[in-house]
Design an enzyme around this catalytic site. Sequence first.
Site, PDB file in Angstrom:
ATOM      1  CE  LYS A  78      22.684  66.011  54.780  1.00 56.87           C
ATOM      2  NZ  LYS A  78      22.100  65.419  53.571  1.00 56.87           N
ATOM      3  CB  SER A 153      18.454  64.796  54.639  1.00 55.68           C
ATOM      4  OG  SER A 153      19.552  64.651  53.747  1.00 55.68           O
ATOM      5  CB  SER A 177      19.396  65.318  50.781  1.00 54.62           C
ATOM      6  OG  SER A 177      18.563  64.367  51.369  1.00 54.62           O
TER       7      SER A 177
HETATM    8  N1  GLN Z   1      14.332  62.002  51.083  1.00 57.33           N
HETATM    9  C1  GLN Z   1      15.404  61.150  50.699  1.00 57.33           C
HETATM   10  C2  GLN Z   1      15.537  60.032  51.686  1.00 57.33           C
HETATM   11  O1  GLN Z   1      14.983  60.117  52.725  1.00 57.33           O
HETATM   12  C3  GLN Z   1      16.612  61.994  50.580  1.00 57.33           C
HETATM   13  C4  GLN Z   1      17.884  61.415  51.033  1.00 57.33           C
HETATM   14  C5  GLN Z   1      19.118  62.159  50.665  1.00 57.33           C
HETATM   15  O2  GLN Z   1      19.216  62.664  49.552  1.00 57.33           O
HETATM   16  N2  GLN Z   1      20.091  62.145  51.538  1.00 57.33           N
HETATM   17  O3  GLN Z   1      16.160  59.050  51.430  1.00 57.33           O
END
Ligand code: GLN
Length: 473
Positions: A78, A153, A177
Amino acid sequence: MNLNQLTIKKAHDGLKKKEFSSVELTQSCLDRIKERNPELNAFISVFEGEAIQEAKKADELIASKKQQTLTGIPFCVKDAICTADRRSTASAKILDNYTPSFDATVIKKIREQGAVLLGKNNCDTFGHGASNENSMYGPVKNPHDLTRVAGGSSGGTAAAVADHMCIFGIGEDTGGSIRQPASFCGIVGLRPSYGRNSRYGIMPMASSLDTVGPMTKTVEDAAIVEEIIAGKDSLDATTVDVGVPKYSKKLKVESKKLRIGVPKEYFETEGMDEEVKTKIKTKIGEMEKQGLEIVEVSLPMTKYAIPVYYIIVPCEDSSNLGRMDGIRYGVREEAKNLYDVYTKSRRAGFPDEVKRRIMIGTYALSAGYYDAYYRKAQKVRTLIIQDFERVFSEVDLLVTPTSPFPAFKLGEKKDDVLAMYLADIFVAPAAVAGIPAISVPTGNTKAGLPVGLQIIGPRLGEEKIFKLANLIS
Ligand code: GLN
């Protein structure tokens, strides 16, 4: 089967037996990336030349009998995770030209084994999102249906693993995410306990929730990666000094003696897809037939996880993102004075969702509001932790859906911020509590979309999680 379709286990064995070389394995992943990335948009950077060089070195190690588990295995990361001498943007234009001088600790551990870094994956900017549509490099498409999101994400990593552009990937999970995109793309994704894996070199989003973990094709592969990357790190004071079990060697031991809790709140959510509900319930029925003890449990604090998450995260975000000012690194916009440098660089370098979180977080932390929001959220967070602790005194693990629905259409929730936040409903609670959870594929809907099953464990309960995940997949 093409080489790029192999698991870590099979690729390792094949390299050992000299059935193919790391250069061949790497080339087959690079070919797949070339063929599919223009459509899926799973990679922001691909390091073709460097990857082949690394593969050649790996082949030398293998030839001189110095092969370790990940030697010569191609992987991707990532883009919100720092990689030495390789561009790392976090999908933010403000870091468009950023090349770290160091590897995140987990990446260092993987690369020290001689694994081959293929490239960096598209994600929601700084991890802010649940669909990968908040990336400043365009959305990632779901390999199972190009009209749908890959999840977020870590959507690029999930799509890359699912589409066999790599052998495995490394993602980041602050509030789902890793698990949610794993569920949407039909792969395995582990969020470790907070403090199990070093966060050093993970671009911070919400420091008290951020974790980094494996995204793989099988449970065994996730266990293999986790046992390599976990452990105490002097560069991250929040890592715990507790020995790391050999997860991959313990997958089959006594897994049937586990007592599994099914929290009723995870099946009563409004707007939950019926097919997802049925699939998970059917799977739980099968688990019972396999001899596992299944009991219904209640986690009444579950409903507060999203409000708590979306106060704490923006607060910590607003503080962490203060360093992105166009001065020390990243892209700086032309400006007349210092204030202008900050505002112009941040205006051009962040997408709307990041700006929204900075504003919410700054507001909630300001004098007069801190007690009402951040402190209150932290208190409720403790209640959520206690909720889990109580349940884990009765059961070993919890089983839930990972997401209330399969991958949704691109654009479907993009302009509805609340709907997007609510997509995290089943993944946020474990994140807020700092406990581990995995998403494993459990078949597809009639339309061919993967459905993920989530296993949540007590703090540092990764070993049990892997056992159950292995048993049911
Ligand atoms: N959907 C979550 C957010 O927008 C996920 C974030 C993450 O785990 N990096 O905060």
